[in-house]
Motif scaffolding. Structure first.
Motif, PDB file in Angstrom:
ATOM      1  N   ARG A  69       0.877  -1.186   0.000  1.00 16.40           N
ATOM      2  CA  ARG A  69       0.000   0.000   0.000  1.00 16.40           C
ATOM      3  C   ARG A  69       0.906   1.224   0.000  1.00 16.40           C
ATOM      4  N   CYS A  70       0.816   2.041  -1.032  1.00 17.41           N
ATOM      5  CA  CYS A  70       1.861   3.051  -1.207  1.00 17.41           C
ATOM      6  C   CYS A  70       1.363   4.273  -1.966  1.00 17.41           C
ATOM      7  N   MET A  71       2.211   5.298  -1.974  1.00 19.49           N
ATOM      8  CA  MET A  71       1.959   6.492  -2.784  1.00 19.49           C
ATOM      9  C   MET A  71       3.057   6.605  -3.834  1.00 19.49           C
ATOM     10  N   VAL A  72       2.670   6.971  -5.043  1.00 14.56           N
ATOM     11  CA  VAL A  72       3.656   7.164  -6.108  1.00 14.56           C
ATOM     12  C   VAL A  72       4.385   8.478  -5.842  1.00 14.56           C
ATOM     13  N   GLN A  73       5.654   8.387  -5.442  1.00 18.12           N
ATOM     14  CA  GLN A  73       6.424   9.607  -5.149  1.00 18.12           C
ATOM     15  C   GLN A  73       7.086  10.157  -6.406  1.00 18.12           C
ATOM     16  N   PHE A 228      11.422  10.226   1.459  1.00 22.74           N
ATOM     17  CA  PHE A 228      10.104  10.307   2.072  1.00 22.74           C
ATOM     18  C   PHE A 228       9.702  11.775   2.181  1.00 22.74           C
ATOM     19  N   PRO A 229       8.450  12.130   1.868  1.00 24.44           N
ATOM     20  CA  PRO A 229       8.019  13.530   1.948  1.00 24.44           C
ATOM     21  C   PRO A 229       8.068  14.117   3.357  1.00 24.44           C
ATOM     22  N   LEU A 230       7.726  13.309   4.372  1.00 24.29           N
ATOM     23  CA  LEU A 230       7.673  13.816   5.743  1.00 24.29           C
ATOM     24  C   LEU A 230       8.855  13.303   6.552  1.00 24.29           C
ATOM     25  N   PRO A 231       9.406  14.117   7.447  1.00 26.34           N
ATOM     26  CA  PRO A 231      10.539  13.664   8.269  1.00 26.34           C
ATOM     27  C   PRO A 231      10.104  12.579   9.249  1.00 26.34           C
ATOM     28  N   GLY A 232      11.032  11.664   9.538  1.00 25.64           N
ATOM     29  CA  GLY A 232      10.764  10.620  10.529  1.00 25.64           C
ATOM     30  C   GLY A 232       9.911   9.474  10.040  1.00 25.64           C
ATOM     31  N   GLU A 233       9.616   9.432   8.744  1.00 21.76           N
ATOM     32  CA  GLU A 233       8.797   8.346   8.209  1.00 21.76           C
ATOM     33  C   GLU A 233       9.586   7.036   8.172  1.00 21.76           C
ATOM     34  N   LYS A 234       8.889   5.928   8.373  1.00 24.02           N
ATOM     35  CA  LYS A 234       9.521   4.610   8.330  1.00 24.02           C
ATOM     36  C   LYS A 234       8.781   3.730   7.334  1.00 24.02           C
ATOM     37  N   GLY A 235       9.435   2.652   6.973  1.00 21.65           N
ATOM     38  CA  GLY A 235       8.814   1.724   6.026  1.00 21.65           C
ATOM     39  C   GLY A 235       9.643   1.639   4.769  1.00 21.65           C
ATOM     40  N   PRO A 236       9.391   0.622   3.958  1.00 20.77           N
ATOM     41  CA  PRO A 236      10.216   0.436   2.764  1.00 20.77           C
ATOM     42  C   PRO A 236       9.791   1.355   1.626  1.00 20.77           C
ATOM     43  N   ALA A 237      10.775   1.839   0.898  1.00 21.08           N
ATOM     44  CA  ALA A 237      10.497   2.429  -0.416  1.00 21.08           C
ATOM     45  C   ALA A 237      10.692   1.308  -1.426  1.00 21.08           C
ATOM     46  N   CYS A 238       9.931   1.322  -2.496  1.00 21.83           N
ATOM     47  CA  CYS A 238      10.002   0.233  -3.481  1.00 21.83           C
ATOM     48  C   CYS A 238      10.056   0.777  -4.900  1.00 21.83           C
ATOM     49  N   LEU A 239      10.777   0.058  -5.741  1.00 20.86           N
ATOM     50  CA  LEU A 239      10.706   0.298  -7.172  1.00 20.86           C
ATOM     51  C   LEU A 239       9.626  -0.630  -7.720  1.00 20.86           C
ATOM     52  N   VAL A 240       8.539  -0.042  -8.153  1.00 26.43           N
ATOM     53  CA  VAL A 240       7.380  -0.815  -8.607  1.00 26.43           C
ATOM     54  C   VAL A 240       7.378  -0.836 -10.130  1.00 26.43           C
ATOM     55  N   LYS A 241       7.540  -2.017 -10.690  1.00 24.91           N
ATOM     56  CA  LYS A 241       7.621  -2.180 -12.144  1.00 24.91           C
ATOM     57  C   LYS A 241       6.224  -2.519 -12.685  1.00 24.91           C
ATOM     58  N   VAL A 242       5.707  -1.624 -13.518  1.00 27.75           N
ATOM     59  CA  VAL A 242       4.346  -1.770 -14.031  1.00 27.75           C
ATOM     60  C   VAL A 242       4.402  -2.147 -15.508  1.00 27.75           C
ATOM     61  N   TYR A 243       3.586  -3.137 -15.872  1.00 27.89           N
ATOM     62  CA  TYR A 243       3.632  -3.677 -17.232  1.00 27.89           C
ATOM     63  C   TYR A 243       2.437  -3.272 -18.088  1.00 27.89           C
ATOM     64  N   GLU A 244       1.305  -2.999 -17.446  1.00 20.03           N
ATOM     65  CA  GLU A 244       0.108  -2.630 -18.207  1.00 20.03           C
ATOM     66  C   GLU A 244      -0.514  -1.351 -17.651  1.00 20.03           C
ATOM     67  N   SER A 245      -1.114  -0.564 -18.529  1.00 21.44           N
ATOM     68  CA  SER A 245      -1.930   0.611 -18.167  1.00 21.44           C
ATOM     69  C   SER A 245      -1.223   1.573 -17.232  1.00 21.44           C
ATOM     70  N   TRP A 246       0.100   1.724 -17.402  1.00 16.43           N
ATOM     71  CA  TRP A 246       0.801   2.619 -16.485  1.00 16.43           C
ATOM     72  C   TRP A 246       0.454   4.083 -16.732  1.00 16.43           C
ATOM     73  N   GLU A 247      -0.105   4.389 -17.902  1.00 19.53           N
ATOM     74  CA  GLU A 247      -0.472   5.775 -18.180  1.00 19.53           C
ATOM     75  C   GLU A 247      -1.613   6.251 -17.274  1.00 19.53           C
ATOM     76  N   SER A 248      -2.312   5.316 -16.632  1.00 14.34           N
ATOM     77  CA  SER A 248      -3.412   5.702 -15.735  1.00 14.34           C
ATOM     78  C   SER A 248      -2.911   6.109 -14.352  1.00 14.34           C
ATOM     79  N   PHE A 249      -1.631   5.847 -14.060  1.00 14.11           N
ATOM     80  CA  PHE A 249      -1.082   6.198 -12.746  1.00 14.11           C
ATOM     81  C   PHE A 249      -0.360   7.536 -12.818  1.00 14.11           C
ATOM     82  N   LYS A 250      -0.508   8.320 -11.747  1.00 15.19           N
ATOM     83  CA  LYS A 250       0.122   9.633 -11.692  1.00 15.19           C
ATOM     84  C   LYS A 250       0.897   9.780 -10.374  1.00 15.19           C
TER      85      LYS A 250
END
Length: 640
Positions: A69-73, A228-250
């Motif tokens: 569960r993530c936000m596209v940075q 991370f946008p906010l200081p003190g944030e924890k959790g993994p950052a990930c490189l998410v490889k998208v194969y279909e319909s990536w133009e719908s993500f912003k």
């Protein structure tokens, strides 16, 4: 024949089976997607999939199915990969077709080489998204999500790396002697394993996730900023490889992705070799060393997820169905059941917030309206539905705002407290900007997901001088509040990114920042110990009641709303009548504000259309609010 757990523990084997059966047919990719979509629909199967939000990366099995569960940075440039390639055995000349989808590194068996000149080779394109956990995600969201996973997890998905001591020793030895690792993983520059069947013993797969933790120091100096946008944030950052319909993500979209986890240590070796070789011959690589470092970080630090399925999330509240689609019977049942008990929940929430606001029930009413507000449409540049509240009259240099924020934090899925001081304005980075050297978007405090609650504490502000950065930051806050947009800095130009952030400003007098509605706090009680008083409010609320508050606030902002022609006509007539006696007393802006209050007042009662009763109540609330401001103005002798 694959066993039941294979689609979770070894999804690539499922893909291999579908690929082998349909290899002449180009529909094999579609069939893979359909297979996993059906599997995830069965018996809440999404809860069986381990989540990177809840489980440390080194406890997740490499090449297993995971979710995030993530936000596209940021969005990197598309990359090419071998979608289909052919290997050949030099001794027997036997040829085998392989798929390159859902892998970082091409796979081939022992004594095999990739035939780069094969007519069967298919080059395809995929998009890489740099994703971070949702900024400011509340602790209760993480906790409830984790407990839900724990309660429903399938035993076959639990994974504890076996041979802990040995795997760490082996991997440390590999890091100190990269040639050994290179020999194990690389027959040639293309023959290695994202899924390394045939290249290494299968049991080795179970210990891959723990590898790579020592890889940070040799290749990443200075330490890699996870952005991370906010200081003190924890959790993994990930490189998410998208194969279909990536133009719908912003950028800034909130996603839940299901895909194959890739944490192969060989990625770090390949990337370090690319960096080394590029220093010898700059013409071989167009990327700068900094760009390679940022775009190809160690997989142990920034794991890769090869997406099989991805969806945009309407919300991140784990107490609600993920998608509030009215066609689904379970969702309809959930909504109707909650709506039937809405009135007592609203009454309890109003009482809770009244106590939090020191006995001020009018301010509590407006705080509820603020918390369920959302931008529902845009007309030209004007965002409709934003409802920024300035809560003035707050105690100066007090812990009041901090504790009020802690209560709000327990109610909303994502939030952030911004202490507005001269120092924070001058030295914080609010606006994301493009770093062209590393070819990435460097995050800022205002890169937030939709429906994040931003509480700005202006009571800490003292006299001082804003420098250029401070002026830009204050301007950015003003633009966020007024236009619900942030102008990202691309050096040579600025680009508008629309947003949907709920802003609450606490101040002593009228805020320096713009707002849609100013409510002056009139405390009915002055607790001798503010900290003890505010803390006791949370402990007095039952967890089940707190969860109802959370559902209430998240659900109501997702409801549709309309005004009938009949009520519209009645409101117009009422507006004309109000202006008859004193045209200056009610302006078009006042009408817009009353309609906004009426909208959220109706929704707060579970009504999706405006009634005459709610319109009159909205007028009454606005009259009380204005009278209070006028009274305070007379007392102080100046405008608030």
């Amino acid at each position: 024949m694959p066993c039941v757990g294979d689609w979770l523990n070894n999804p690539l084997s499922i893909v291999q089976g579908i690929f082998a059966q349909n290899v002449p047919n180009s529909d094999w990719e579609k069939k893979v997607t359909e297979y996993f979509k059906e599997k995830l629909k069965e018996n809440n199967a999404t809860n069986w999939v381990p989540s990177l939000n809840d489980v440390p990366v080194h406890y997740l099995k490499p090449n297993s199915l995971v979710k995030f569960r993530c936000m596209v940075q940021d969005m990197f440039d598309p990359e090419f990969y071998m979608g289909v390639y052919e290997t050949v055995d030099p001794n027997t000349n036997a040829r085998v077709l392989h798929f390159g989808k859902y892998r970082d590194v091409a796979e081939c068996g022992p004594q095999q080489e990739i035939d780069l000149n094969s007519s069967q080779t298919v080059t395809l394109e995929r998009q890489t998204l740099y994703c971070v956990p949702v900024p400011g995600e509340s602790a209760w969201v993480k906790e409830i999500s984790f407990l839900t996973e724990l309660a429903r997890v399938s035993p076959s998905t639990s994974y504890t790396p076996s041979r802990h001591k040995r795997s760490y020793e082996e991997d440390e030895d590999m890091d100190l002697h990269p040639s050994k690792q290179k020999e194990q993983h690389m027959g040639n520059s293309y023959c290695s394993g994202g899924d390394i069947h045939g290249c290494v013993e299968p049991k080795r797969l179970e210990t891959e996730a723990s590898a790579g933790h020592h890889l940070i120091s040799p290749n990443c100096s200075p330490p890699l900023d996870l952005n991370f946008p906010l200081p003190g944030e924890k959790g993994p950052a990930c490189l998410v490889k998208v194969y279909e319909s990536w133009e719908s993500f912003k950028v800034n979209d909130v996603l839940e992705v299901f895909g194959v986890l890739s944490v192969d240590p060989v990625l770090s070796i390949v990337n370090s070799e690319e960096r080394d070789s590029s220093t010898l011959d700059p013409m071989e690589c167009m990327d700068t060393a900094e760009e390679q470092r940022v775009h190809s970080p160690p997989a142990s630090l920034v794991p890769r997820i090869h997406v099989i399925l991805a969806q945009k999330l309407q919300h991140i509240n784990p107490l609600l169905p993920a998608c509030l689609n009215e066609e689904e019977s379970k969702t309809c049942e959930f909504v109707s059941n909650f709506m039937s008990e809405l009135s007592p929940v609203r009454a309890e929430l109003l009482g809770f917030l009244t106590h939090a606001l020191l006995g001020d029930s009018l301010a509590a009413e407006y705080l509820i309206l603020h918390l369920i507000s959302t931008v529902y449409a845009r007309r030209d540049v004007l965002p409709l539905g934003k409802f920024t509240v300035n809560l003035s009259g707050c105690p100066r240099h007090s812990v009041f705002t901090e504790h009020l924020y802690r209560l709000i934090q327990q109610l909303v899925p994502a939030s952030h407290l911004l202490q507005m001081t001269i120092e924070s304005m001058n030295h914080s980075r609010f606006i994301p900007h493009k770093d062209y050297t590393a070819n990435r978007l460097v995050s800022g405090l205002l890169q937030l997901a939709s429906n994040t609650s931003l509480v700005i504490d202006e009571t800490q502000l003292e006299q001082g001088q804003l420098d250029t950065a401070g002026v830009h930051n204050v301007t950015a806050l003003g633009n966020l509040i007024t236009w619900q947009k942030v102008d990202y800095d691309f050096n040579y130009h600025r680009m508008e990114f629309p947003c949907n952030i709920n802003v609450l400003i606490t101040s002593e007098g009228r805020s320096l920042l713009p707002s849609d509605c100013q409510v002056h706090l009139q405390p009915q009680i002055i607790p001798p110990n503010m900290e003890e008083y505010m803390s006791s409010l949370l402990t007095a609320v039952l967890p089940s009641v707190l969860n109802k508050f959370r559902i209430y606030l998240s659900l109501l902002r997702l409801l549709d709303y309309s005004i009938s022609d009949e009520v519209t006509k009645a409101v117009e007539e009422d507006f004309v009548e109000m202006r008859k006696n004193d045209p200056e007393s009610v302006t078009a802006d006042d009408l817009h504000k009353m309609l906004l209050v009426a909208r959220f007042l109706s929704l707060s009662a579970g009504q999706t259309t405006l009634s005459r009763e709610r319109w009159l109540r909205a007028k009454q609330l606005e009259a009380l609010r204005k009278a209070r401001l006028q009274q305070q103005k007379c007392v102080n002798g100046n405008e608030l």
